[in-house]
Design a protein around this motif. Structure first.
Motif, PDB file in Angstrom:
ATOM      1  N   LEU A  77       3.644  -0.268  27.169  1.00 38.41           N
ATOM      2  CA  LEU A  77       3.675   0.225  25.794  1.00 38.41           C
ATOM      3  C   LEU A  77       3.392  -0.905  24.808  1.00 38.41           C
ATOM      4  CD1 LEU A  77       4.354   2.403  23.636  1.00 38.41           C
ATOM      5  CD2 LEU A  77       6.723   1.667  23.848  1.00 38.41           C
ATOM      6  N   CYS A  78       4.084  -2.026  24.966  1.00 37.17           N
ATOM      7  CA  CYS A  78       3.912  -3.147  24.030  1.00 37.17           C
ATOM      8  C   CYS A  78       2.503  -3.719  24.068  1.00 37.17           C
ATOM      9  CB  CYS A  78       4.927  -4.243  24.344  1.00 37.17           C
ATOM     10  SG  CYS A  78       6.610  -3.794  23.931  1.00 37.17           S
ATOM     11  N   SER A  79       1.892  -3.741  25.239  1.00 32.89           N
ATOM     12  CA  SER A  79       0.539  -4.290  25.323  1.00 32.89           C
ATOM     13  C   SER A  79      -0.506  -3.340  24.741  1.00 32.89           C
ATOM     14  CB  SER A  79       0.188  -4.628  26.770  1.00 32.89           C
ATOM     15  OG  SER A  79       0.145  -3.453  27.557  1.00 32.89           O
ATOM     16  N   ALA A  80      -0.188  -2.059  24.617  1.00 38.81           N
ATOM     17  CA  ALA A  80      -1.136  -1.090  24.065  1.00 38.81           C
ATOM     18  C   ALA A  80      -0.991  -0.923  22.553  1.00 38.81           C
ATOM     19  CB  ALA A  80      -0.969   0.258  24.749  1.00 38.81           C
ATOM     20  N   LEU A  81       0.132  -1.335  21.980  1.00 37.40           N
ATOM     21  CA  LEU A  81       0.356  -1.133  20.541  1.00 37.40           C
ATOM     22  C   LEU A  81      -0.692  -1.805  19.648  1.00 37.40           C
ATOM     23  CD1 LEU A  81       4.241  -1.283  20.249  1.00 37.40           C
ATOM     24  CD2 LEU A  81       2.757   0.715  20.109  1.00 37.40           C
ATOM     25  N   PRO A  82      -1.200  -2.999  19.980  1.00 32.97           N
ATOM     26  CA  PRO A  82      -2.239  -3.588  19.111  1.00 32.97           C
ATOM     27  C   PRO A  82      -3.535  -2.785  19.062  1.00 32.97           C
ATOM     28  CG  PRO A  82      -1.266  -5.274  20.502  1.00 32.97           C
ATOM     29  CD  PRO A  82      -0.738  -3.965  20.977  1.00 32.97           C
ATOM     30  N   PHE A  83      -3.709  -1.855  19.992  1.00 35.30           N
ATOM     31  CA  PHE A  83      -4.940  -1.075  20.032  1.00 35.30           C
ATOM     32  C   PHE A  83      -4.851   0.217  19.231  1.00 35.30           C
ATOM     33  CE2 PHE A  83      -5.088  -3.850  23.688  1.00 35.30           C
ATOM     34  CZ  PHE A  83      -6.352  -4.384  23.564  1.00 35.30           C
ATOM     35  N   VAL A  84      -3.742   0.437  18.550  1.00 34.33           N
ATOM     36  CA  VAL A  84      -3.656   1.560  17.601  1.00 34.33           C
ATOM     37  C   VAL A  84      -4.349   1.078  16.334  1.00 34.33           C
ATOM     38  CG1 VAL A  84      -2.124   3.035  16.260  1.00 34.33           C
ATOM     39  CG2 VAL A  84      -1.508   2.427  18.598  1.00 34.33           C
ATOM     40  N   ARG A  85      -5.508   1.634  16.048  1.00 32.28           N
ATOM     41  CA  ARG A  85      -6.333   1.175  14.933  1.00 32.28           C
ATOM     42  C   ARG A  85      -6.279   2.093  13.725  1.00 32.28           C
ATOM     43  NH1 ARG A  85      -7.247  -3.937  16.178  1.00 32.28           N
ATOM     44  NH2 ARG A  85      -8.225  -4.193  18.182  1.00 32.28           N
ATOM     45  N   TYR A  86      -5.895   3.347  13.926  1.00 33.68           N
ATOM     46  CA  TYR A  86      -5.854   4.300  12.825  1.00 33.68           C
ATOM     47  C   TYR A  86      -4.878   5.417  13.157  1.00 33.68           C
ATOM     48  CZ  TYR A  86      -8.842   7.087  15.844  1.00 33.68           C
ATOM     49  OH  TYR A  86      -9.335   7.782  16.912  1.00 33.68           O
ATOM     50  N   LEU A  87      -4.433   6.094  12.113  1.00 33.37           N
ATOM     51  CA  LEU A  87      -3.629   7.307  12.247  1.00 33.37           C
ATOM     52  C   LEU A  87      -4.419   8.436  11.608  1.00 33.37           C
ATOM     53  CD1 LEU A  87      -0.062   6.013  11.359  1.00 33.37           C
ATOM     54  CD2 LEU A  87      -0.975   6.517  13.612  1.00 33.37           C
ATOM     55  N   GLU A  88      -4.479   9.540  12.290  1.00 31.49           N
ATOM     56  CA  GLU A  88      -5.240  10.679  11.792  1.00 31.49           C
ATOM     57  C   GLU A  88      -4.265  11.785  11.419  1.00 31.49           C
ATOM     58  OE1 GLU A  88      -8.929  13.489  13.217  1.00 31.49           O
ATOM     59  OE2 GLU A  88      -8.506  11.608  14.243  1.00 31.49           O
ATOM     60  N   SER A  89      -4.329  12.205  10.156  1.00 35.78           N
ATOM     61  CA  SER A  89      -3.425  13.238   9.666  1.00 35.78           C
ATOM     62  C   SER A  89      -4.160  14.106   8.660  1.00 35.78           C
ATOM     63  CB  SER A  89      -2.200  12.589   9.013  1.00 35.78           C
ATOM     64  OG  SER A  89      -1.337  13.562   8.507  1.00 35.78           O
ATOM     65  N   ARG A  90      -4.062  15.394   8.845  1.00 38.69           N
ATOM     66  CA  ARG A  90      -4.661  16.377   7.931  1.00 38.69           C
ATOM     67  C   ARG A  90      -6.155  16.135   7.714  1.00 38.69           C
ATOM     68  NH1 ARG A  90       0.175  14.847   4.649  1.00 38.69           N
ATOM     69  NH2 ARG A  90       1.809  16.229   5.386  1.00 38.69           N
ATOM     70  N   GLY A  91      -6.846  15.815   8.795  1.00 39.00           N
ATOM     71  CA  GLY A  91      -8.282  15.612   8.710  1.00 39.00           C
ATOM     72  C   GLY A  91      -8.707  14.272   8.139  1.00 39.00           C
ATOM     73  N   GLN A  92      -7.776  13.412   7.797  1.00 42.00           N
ATOM     74  CA  GLN A  92      -8.073  12.087   7.238  1.00 42.00           C
ATOM     75  C   GLN A  92      -7.745  11.015   8.276  1.00 42.00           C
ATOM     76  OE1 GLN A  92      -9.142  11.200   4.040  1.00 42.00           O
ATOM     77  NE2 GLN A  92      -9.508  13.360   3.613  1.00 42.00           N
ATOM     78  N   ARG A  93      -8.571   9.985   8.338  1.00 46.38           N
ATOM     79  CA  ARG A  93      -8.291   8.832   9.192  1.00 46.38           C
ATOM     80  C   ARG A  93      -7.876   7.669   8.305  1.00 46.38           C
ATOM     81  NH1 ARG A  93     -12.363   7.715  14.183  1.00 46.38           N
ATOM     82  NH2 ARG A  93     -11.552   9.362  15.487  1.00 46.38           N
ATOM     83  N   TYR A  94      -6.705   7.126   8.590  1.00 47.63           N
ATOM     84  CA  TYR A  94      -6.190   5.997   7.821  1.00 47.63           C
ATOM     85  C   TYR A  94      -6.187   4.763   8.717  1.00 47.63           C
ATOM     86  CZ  TYR A  94      -4.548   9.689   4.744  1.00 47.63           C
ATOM     87  OH  TYR A  94      -4.485  10.784   3.910  1.00 47.63           O
ATOM     88  N   PRO A  95      -6.984   3.741   8.413  1.00 47.37           N
ATOM     89  CA  PRO A  95      -6.967   2.532   9.234  1.00 47.37           C
ATOM     90  C   PRO A  95      -5.639   1.798   9.067  1.00 47.37           C
ATOM     91  CG  PRO A  95      -8.430   2.253   7.354  1.00 47.37           C
ATOM     92  CD  PRO A  95      -7.957   3.668   7.330  1.00 47.37           C
TER      93      PRO A  95
END
Length: 188
Positions: A77-95
């Motif tokens: 889990l900890c090694s994969a966290l840096p690869f979260v680049r954006y959150l997608e909510s309600r059709g919008q992508r937030y870097p």
């Protein structure tokens, strides 16, 4: 009965867009983290982490996130966290990205086994959600001190202190609208 040991990972969502924090939801964050685990570690990593992976706490105002996973798979889990680049909510992508603040149950040196020589209270464990909460309190204190130290003038400092002092819990008034003190006198 077998006790399943968990690790708690305390993270902070860092984003340039202030709307990103306000649109954070447990489900969206969980999907983004699972997607990152699948990209980095494949099906094996996703299966290992999905067994007891959950978001335990989410504060959209501060961007603080507390994730729980099994002790055996917290490194995945900890090694994969840096690869979260954006959150997608309600059709919008937030870097954005996730900054790992603390991993519950780790020694300061990074090893995960409990110190055998530490003086511990009976029943206290280092791998609990309470240790992450204590760390978060201390982290918020240091952030407030940094904020006050970075003030450029006295007016900013007074404004921050005033807003901090105004953040307090107040008692609700009784149904009649008048409150009485312990000695029987009415208050306004």
């Amino acid at each position: 009965m077998v006790r399943f040991k968990n690790r708690y990972v305390l993270c902070e969502v860092i984003s340039e867009d202030p709307r990103c924090r306000q649109c954070i939801e447990d489900r969206v964050l969980g999907l983004a983290v699972r997607d990152a685990i699948a990209r980095v570690h494949g099906d094996y990593g996703l299966a290992c982490c999905s067994i007891s992976f959950t978001g335990k706490y989410l504060n959209a105002y501060t961007g603080t996130v507390l994730l729980r996973c099994r002790k055996d798979s917290y490194r995945l889990l900890c090694s994969a966290l840096p690869f979260v680049r954006y959150l997608e909510s309600r059709g919008q992508r937030y870097p954005c990205f996730l900054n790992t603040l603390h991993v519950g149950g780790q020694e300061p040196g990074g090893r995960t086994e409990l110190y055998s020589y530490l003086p511990r209270r009976r029943g206290a464990a280092l791998g609990t959600i309470r240790t992450c909460q204590k760390f978060l309190i201390q982290y918020n204190r240091t952030q407030l001190l940094r904020l006050l130290q970075n003030c450029t003038n006295e007016e900013e400092r007074q404004c921050i202190q005033k807003s901090l002092l105004s953040c307090s819990l107040t008692e609700e008034q009784s149904e009649s609208g008048d409150e009485e003190d312990d000695d029987g006198t009415e208050t306004d």
